[in-house]
Scaffold this motif. Structure first.
Motif, mmCIF file in Angstrom:
data_model
loop_
_atom_site.group_PDB
_atom_site.id
_atom_site.type_symbol
_atom_site.label_atom_id
_atom_site.label_comp_id
_atom_site.label_asym_id
_atom_site.label_seq_id
_atom_site.Cartn_x
_atom_site.Cartn_y
_atom_site.Cartn_z
ATOM 1 N N TRP A 1 -8.291 7.173 -0.967
ATOM 2 C CA TRP A 1 -8.235 6.187 0.345
ATOM 3 C C TRP A 1 -9.222 5.558 0.711
ATOM 4 O O TRP A 1 -9.480 4.995 2.119
ATOM 5 C CB TRP A 1 -7.061 6.735 1.280
ATOM 6 C CG TRP A 1 -5.591 6.906 1.045
ATOM 7 C CD1 TRP A 1 -5.089 8.268 0.399
ATOM 8 C CD2 TRP A 1 -4.822 6.038 0.128
ATOM 9 N NE1 TRP A 1 -3.940 7.888 -0.480
ATOM 10 C CE2 TRP A 1 -3.794 6.698 -0.497
ATOM 11 C CE3 TRP A 1 -4.705 4.625 0.312
ATOM 12 C CZ2 TRP A 1 -2.496 6.005 -0.972
ATOM 13 C CZ3 TRP A 1 -3.658 3.942 -0.322
ATOM 14 C CH2 TRP A 1 -2.673 4.791 -0.921
ATOM 15 N N VAL B 1 0.756 -0.940 -0.017
ATOM 16 C CA VAL B 1 0.027 -0.080 -0.109
ATOM 17 C C VAL B 1 0.943 1.174 0.030
ATOM 18 O O VAL B 1 1.792 1.318 1.022
ATOM 19 C CB VAL B 1 -1.042 -0.015 1.153
ATOM 20 C CG1 VAL B 1 -1.917 1.110 1.140
ATOM 21 C CG2 VAL B 1 -1.865 -1.325 1.513
ATOM 22 N N ILE C 1 -2.046 -1.448 -3.538
ATOM 23 C CA ILE C 1 -3.240 -0.614 -3.495
ATOM 24 C C ILE C 1 -2.665 0.959 -3.156
ATOM 25 O O ILE C 1 -1.692 1.222 -2.562
ATOM 26 C CB ILE C 1 -4.068 -0.997 -1.853
ATOM 27 C CG1 ILE C 1 -4.434 -2.333 -2.239
ATOM 28 C CG2 ILE C 1 -4.917 -0.005 -1.593
ATOM 29 C CD1 ILE C 1 -4.930 -2.933 -1.108
ATOM 30 N N VAL D 1 -4.422 1.169 7.891
ATOM 31 C CA VAL D 1 -4.179 -0.101 7.085
ATOM 32 C C VAL D 1 -3.506 -0.999 7.976
ATOM 33 O O VAL D 1 -3.753 -2.094 8.176
ATOM 34 C CB VAL D 1 -3.413 0.287 5.765
ATOM 35 C CG1 VAL D 1 -2.535 -0.982 5.352
ATOM 36 C CG2 VAL D 1 -4.074 0.940 4.741
#
Ligand SMILES: Nc1ncnc2c1ncn2[C@@H]1O[C@H](COP(=O)(O)OP(=O)(O)OP(=O)(O)O)[C@@H](O)[C@H]1O
Length: 355
Positions: free
Chosen positions: A164, A52, A103, A194
């Motif tokens: 996000w 991420v 991501i 996250v």
């Protein structure tokens, strides 16, 4: 100094990409063991790595000097390279043959298709790469003949809160990953959310400390399994000197003392050092020498990603350190960040040579 994750100009074309392959060994996880699969059903596959983070277009303008206020200067050339620490690390892991999802978000500008294509070419799974209305993350790099860089960063989609709002499928992926890999070029609140989601599901969280010169919040620190700074970042994070091997170890121990389970310090041509707990002796790994160091951009990203891949494959720490060092050694032999990430075959061949 170049921005972390910013690519340098490269001379040659992008190197050929190997198709990603499934890892040979099952990935270890901090999650409770899953119930055994029914005899007739397919065996569960290894769990993917989920990166991420940021993806940038690095616009490199070759200039004689930085323009004075009000002055107009011509650049000798303009080159655009894909970069961003998140994208670099996802590209490195995928090139090493491990199933890797990224991501993050590009913008909707002219650079977005280039960034997507480069990641795709490295074999990165882009199921959760968003396109947020507006500019992609961008680094404008004024490269002077001395080699000195002056850099302007546009956060763009990397810093845009619309990037996000993760869809449920991306959140589910985080909770079922083999590991999650983060850096610090997206908002700290994103990393914290996250990391907490992953850790709450028993998924190990690796955090590369590069990207921003700011303290780490206690919530993020508490959710991290392994923190990987270089020596400058280690010094900034702890306020302690890192000018000798003993000082590096003491500073890394200070991070362990603040609750981080493991610390992996990158020391450039001095190699790396891993601490796996408060009472563990440090594991020191010299770098794998490169016959010619061409460009160290992205070496840290390559190293962190390769260490995460090796861990997911079940390699013990000492072996994982050597694997990461071999990957990073190949990276410094080529120009650029993403284009210099080595394939699995290259790393295996180098390991066979140095063992
Ligand atoms: N000159 C070199 N020769 C061989 N290997 C190197 C060299 N420089 C770096 N490496 C390898 O790369 C790893 C990471 O490099 P470094 O410590 O420079 O990371 P970093 O500062 O995060 O890098 P960057 O910000 O450029 O990505 C080192 O631990 C080492 O294994």
């Amino acid at each position: 100094m170049a921005a972390r994750g910013a690519a340098q100009p490269r001379a040659g074309p992008t190197s050929p990409r190997a198709a990603p392959r499934r890892p040979a060994a099952p990935a270890p996880s901090a999650a409770p063991a899953a119930a055994a699969a029914p005899a007739a059903g397919p065996a569960p596959g290894p769990k993917p790595l989920v990166v991420v983070g940021s993806v940038n277009a690095d616009l490199v303008l070759a200039v004689d000097r930085v323009p004075a206020p009000g002055e107009t200067l011509a650049a000798a050339s303009l080159q655009t390279f894909p970069g961003g620490k998140g994208a670099n690390q996802a590209a490195a892991a995928a090139r090493l043959g491990y199933e890797t999802f990224f991501i993050g978000a590009t913008g909707t500008d002219a650079n977005a298709p280039l960034l997507r294509a480069e990641l795709e070419g490295c074999g990165v799974r882009l199921d959760h790469l968003a396109a947020t209305e507006g500019p992609s993350g961008t680094a404008v790099i004024l490269l002077q003949p001395s080699g000195e860089n002056s850099i302007i960063i546009v956060g763009g989609a990397n810093q845009d809160s619309r990037s996000w709002a993760l869809p449920p499928a991306a959140e589910a992926l985080l909770r079922t990953a083999g590991a999650v890999l983060l850096q610090r070029e997206v908002p700290e609140s994103v990393n914290t959310a996250v990391a907490e989601a992953a850790r709450g599901a028993g998924v190990p969280v690796f955090l590369d400390a590069g990207g921003v010169d700011a303290p780490l919040g206690p919530r993020l620190l508490a959710a991290v399994t392994l923190l990987s700074p270089n020596e400058t970042e280690l010094e900034r994070l702890t306020g302690l000197p890192t000018d000798s091997p003993g000082a590096v170890e003491a500073a890394a121990r200070a991070l362990i003392g603040s609750g981080v389970p493991q610390v992996l310090v990158k020391l450039g041509s001095e190699g790396s050092m891993l601490l796996t707990g408060p009472d563990a002796a440090p594991l020191r790994q010299p770098c794998v020498p490169a016959p010619r160091v061409v460009d160290t951009t992205g070496a840290g990203d390559c190293f962190t990603a390769a260490y995460a891949v090796a861990t997911l494959e079940g390699q013990p720490p000492r072996r994982a350190l050597l694997f990461a060092s071999a990957a990073a050694s190949l990276c410094v032999r080529r120009v650029g960040a993403m284009p210099s990430m080595p394939s699995r075959g290259e790393v295996d061949a180098l390991l066979a040579e140095v063992q």
